[in-house]
Design a protein around this motif. Structure first.
Motif, PDB file in Angstrom:
ATOM      1  N   THR A   1      -6.926  13.165  -5.725  1.00  0.00           N
ATOM      2  CA  THR A   1      -7.643  14.042  -7.007  1.00  0.00           C
ATOM      3  C   THR A   1      -6.651  13.944  -8.101  1.00  0.00           C
ATOM      4  O   THR A   1      -5.794  13.591  -7.886  1.00  0.00           O
ATOM      5  CB  THR A   1      -7.911  15.574  -6.569  1.00  0.00           C
ATOM      6  OG1 THR A   1      -6.570  16.147  -6.431  1.00  0.00           O
ATOM      7  CG2 THR A   1      -8.980  15.774  -5.559  1.00  0.00           C
ATOM      8  N   LEU A   2      -7.410  14.115  -9.527  1.00  0.00           N
ATOM      9  CA  LEU A   2      -6.666  13.907 -10.571  1.00  0.00           C
ATOM     10  C   LEU A   2      -5.767  15.181 -10.979  1.00  0.00           C
ATOM     11  O   LEU A   2      -6.199  16.660 -10.752  1.00  0.00           O
ATOM     12  CB  LEU A   2      -7.517  13.934 -11.714  1.00  0.00           C
ATOM     13  CG  LEU A   2      -8.247  12.459 -11.849  1.00  0.00           C
ATOM     14  CD1 LEU A   2      -9.393  12.428 -12.769  1.00  0.00           C
ATOM     15  CD2 LEU A   2      -7.248  11.309 -12.237  1.00  0.00           C
ATOM     16  N   GLN A   3      -4.747  15.198 -11.250  1.00  0.00           N
ATOM     17  CA  GLN A   3      -3.978  16.354 -12.052  1.00  0.00           C
ATOM     18  C   GLN A   3      -3.901  16.550 -13.427  1.00  0.00           C
ATOM     19  O   GLN A   3      -3.778  15.382 -14.299  1.00  0.00           O
ATOM     20  CB  GLN A   3      -2.182  16.086 -11.255  1.00  0.00           C
ATOM     21  CG  GLN A   3      -2.309  16.234 -10.167  1.00  0.00           C
ATOM     22  CD  GLN A   3      -0.897  15.863  -9.503  1.00  0.00           C
ATOM     23  OE1 GLN A   3      -0.087  15.028 -10.346  1.00  0.00           O
ATOM     24  NE2 GLN A   3      -0.218  16.527  -8.508  1.00  0.00           N
TER      25      GLN A   3
ATOM     26  N   TRP B   1       0.775  -1.120  -0.081  1.00  0.00           N
ATOM     27  CA  TRP B   1      -0.039   0.176   0.144  1.00  0.00           C
ATOM     28  C   TRP B   1       0.894   1.591  -0.271  1.00  0.00           C
ATOM     29  O   TRP B   1       1.573   1.361   0.677  1.00  0.00           O
ATOM     30  CB  TRP B   1      -0.843  -0.133   1.065  1.00  0.00           C
ATOM     31  CG  TRP B   1      -1.913   1.207   1.121  1.00  0.00           C
ATOM     32  CD1 TRP B   1      -1.811   2.239   2.047  1.00  0.00           C
ATOM     33  CD2 TRP B   1      -2.896   1.473   0.240  1.00  0.00           C
ATOM     34  NE1 TRP B   1      -2.856   3.084   1.765  1.00  0.00           N
ATOM     35  CE2 TRP B   1      -3.550   2.868   0.834  1.00  0.00           C
ATOM     36  CE3 TRP B   1      -3.403   0.977  -0.859  1.00  0.00           C
ATOM     37  CZ2 TRP B   1      -4.733   3.265  -0.037  1.00  0.00           C
ATOM     38  CZ3 TRP B   1      -4.461   1.437  -1.294  1.00  0.00           C
ATOM     39  CH2 TRP B   1      -5.214   2.701  -1.054  1.00  0.00           C
ATOM     40  N   LEU B   2       0.538   2.004  -0.885  1.00  0.00           N
ATOM     41  CA  LEU B   2       1.300   3.442  -1.284  1.00  0.00           C
ATOM     42  C   LEU B   2       0.670   4.548  -0.725  1.00  0.00           C
ATOM     43  O   LEU B   2       1.022   5.767  -0.717  1.00  0.00           O
ATOM     44  CB  LEU B   2       1.705   3.333  -2.636  1.00  0.00           C
ATOM     45  CG  LEU B   2       2.531   2.348  -3.004  1.00  0.00           C
ATOM     46  CD1 LEU B   2       3.133   2.428  -4.623  1.00  0.00           C
ATOM     47  CD2 LEU B   2       4.110   2.565  -2.132  1.00  0.00           C
ATOM     48  N   GLY B   3      -0.845   4.372  -0.674  1.00  0.00           N
ATOM     49  CA  GLY B   3      -1.913   5.421  -0.546  1.00  0.00           C
ATOM     50  C   GLY B   3      -2.589   5.470  -1.739  1.00  0.00           C
ATOM     51  O   GLY B   3      -2.501   4.822  -2.864  1.00  0.00           O
ATOM     52  N   PHE B   4      -3.753   6.147  -1.764  1.00  0.00           N
ATOM     53  CA  PHE B   4      -4.831   6.090  -2.764  1.00  0.00           C
ATOM     54  C   PHE B   4      -4.196   6.215  -4.225  1.00  0.00           C
ATOM     55  O   PHE B   4      -4.271   5.557  -5.405  1.00  0.00           O
ATOM     56  CB  PHE B   4      -6.187   6.626  -2.533  1.00  0.00           C
ATOM     57  CG  PHE B   4      -6.873   6.130  -1.332  1.00  0.00           C
ATOM     58  CD1 PHE B   4      -7.717   4.845  -1.792  1.00  0.00           C
ATOM     59  CD2 PHE B   4      -6.881   6.317  -0.085  1.00  0.00           C
ATOM     60  CE1 PHE B   4      -8.469   4.029  -0.675  1.00  0.00           C
ATOM     61  CE2 PHE B   4      -7.542   5.782   0.978  1.00  0.00           C
ATOM     62  CZ  PHE B   4      -8.124   4.848   0.578  1.00  0.00           C
ATOM     63  N   GLY B   5      -3.704   7.570  -4.333  1.00  0.00           N
ATOM     64  CA  GLY B   5      -3.473   8.114  -5.429  1.00  0.00           C
ATOM     65  C   GLY B   5      -2.193   7.417  -6.229  1.00  0.00           C
ATOM     66  O   GLY B   5      -2.287   6.714  -7.153  1.00  0.00           O
ATOM     67  N   PRO B   6      -1.181   7.294  -5.150  1.00  0.00           N
ATOM     68  CA  PRO B   6       0.307   6.397  -5.705  1.00  0.00           C
ATOM     69  C   PRO B   6      -0.373   4.900  -6.308  1.00  0.00           C
ATOM     70  O   PRO B   6       0.229   4.435  -7.187  1.00  0.00           O
ATOM     71  CB  PRO B   6       1.096   6.458  -4.609  1.00  0.00           C
ATOM     72  CG  PRO B   6       0.641   7.643  -3.744  1.00  0.00           C
ATOM     73  CD  PRO B   6      -0.910   7.931  -4.078  1.00  0.00           C
TER      74      PRO B   6
ATOM     75  N   ASN C   1      -3.041  12.597  -7.810  1.00  0.00           N
ATOM     76  CA  ASN C   1      -1.935  13.027  -7.279  1.00  0.00           C
ATOM     77  C   ASN C   1      -1.528  12.286  -6.105  1.00  0.00           C
ATOM     78  O   ASN C   1      -2.079  11.107  -6.017  1.00  0.00           O
ATOM     79  CB  ASN C   1      -2.459  14.505  -6.433  1.00  0.00           C
ATOM     80  CG  ASN C   1      -3.724  14.427  -5.528  1.00  0.00           C
ATOM     81  OD1 ASN C   1      -3.971  13.070  -5.044  1.00  0.00           O
ATOM     82  ND2 ASN C   1      -4.167  15.421  -5.067  1.00  0.00           N
ATOM     83  N   ASP C   2      -0.736  12.587  -5.390  1.00  0.00           N
ATOM     84  CA  ASP C   2       0.042  11.749  -4.284  1.00  0.00           C
ATOM     85  C   ASP C   2      -0.496  11.703  -2.949  1.00  0.00           C
ATOM     86  O   ASP C   2      -0.046  11.262  -1.699  1.00  0.00           O
ATOM     87  CB  ASP C   2       1.395  11.915  -4.070  1.00  0.00           C
ATOM     88  CG  ASP C   2       2.230  11.690  -5.600  1.00  0.00           C
ATOM     89  OD1 ASP C   2       1.795  10.671  -6.351  1.00  0.00           O
ATOM     90  OD2 ASP C   2       3.365  12.298  -5.715  1.00  0.00           O
TER      91      ASP C   2
END
Length: 252
Positions: free
Chosen positions: A148-150, A58-63, A141-142
């Motif tokens: 959210t989206l970049q 697990w890296l986080g949702f965005g990553p 994003n991270d």
């Protein structure tokens, strides 16, 4: 016609993932599942459904989502969560867009399921989400939570007909547990950003949130479900700010 890679992140989603994958059969040319070492039957189900499974701590949702996007064979990404599924009308809309030639980004109207009912009012509806986009111009994003989206400048946005069905919570106990988790993550994120929790926010943010959800946004039209959800929104605001208050005090 463009090809589409669907990207899903999972962790112990055996209850939901088959429904999600089944809704993608007619629209996705490739399905990539980024799994954070599930201990249930999630991976087995994904492989049975023909998905490519990547194991990633697990890296986080965005990553975590970006890991799947980086492995995608196709330019267009259809990003779903394991507890989401495309309804039939949305499947047809995506296929029509593919036949016309995909251009820029597409958003879906998400309908959220709470304790046996899809809600159509309150803070939860309409819940517009950009989920179909070109990977060369859009990425997550991270952020660890509420990713959210970049988006590169100049992209247009179209809305497709149909609903993204979000099977949010089956039981109130699940909602309580998830609310505790997300308010902790939200408080930690705000703490890292240097934000403070004033007593004004602790006292009045929950009240304002309830009024917004139940009265202004028409949550009362969803009956008892709407009332319970409005209370949960208020509870979430209270917990987020009190946890931030605690972090501020610990720092002192």
């Amino acid at each position: 016609m463009n090809s589409i890679t669907a990207v899903i992140i999972t962790h112990n989603e055996a209850r939901n993932i088959q429904r999600c994958l089944a809704s993608l059969r007619s629209v996705a040319d490739e399905i990539i599942v980024v799994d954070s070492f599930s201990t249930d039957d999630t991976v087995t189900i994904c492989k049975q459904e023909g998905a490519i499974v990547i194991q990633q701590s697990w890296l986080g949702f965005g990553p975590q989502k970006n890991v799947g996007i980086q492995k995608a064979s196709h330019e267009y990404i259809l990003s779903l969560d394991a507890d989401e599924a495309l309804d039939e009308e949305l499947q047809k809309s995506i296929l029509a867009a593919k036949n016309e030639g995909l251009q820029d980004m597409y958003e879906f109207t998400r309908s959220n399921f709470y304790y046996g009912k899809f809600l159509r009012h309150g803070l939860e509806y309409p819940d517009f989400k950009i989920r179909l986009f070109p990977k060369s111009k859009v990425r997550w994003n991270d952020e660890l939570v509420h990713e959210t989206l970049q988006i590169a400048p100049g992209l247009s946005l179209k809305r497709l007909k149909g609903h993204l069905l979000h099977y949010t919570y089956y039981l109130i106990e699940e909602h309580v547990a998830k609310a505790n988790k997300y308010t902790t993550l939200g408080a930690e994120l705000n703490f890292k950003r240097g934000k403070k929790a004033s007593w004004f926010k602790i006292l009045f943010s929950p009240l304002a949130t309830f009024v917004q959800a139940y009265i202004i946004k028409g949550g009362f039209l969803d009956g008892g479900h709407g009332f319970i959800l409005a209370v949960f929104h208020a509870y979430g605001a209270f917990m987020k700010y009190t946890k931030l208050w605690q972090l501020n005090n610990e720092k002192k």
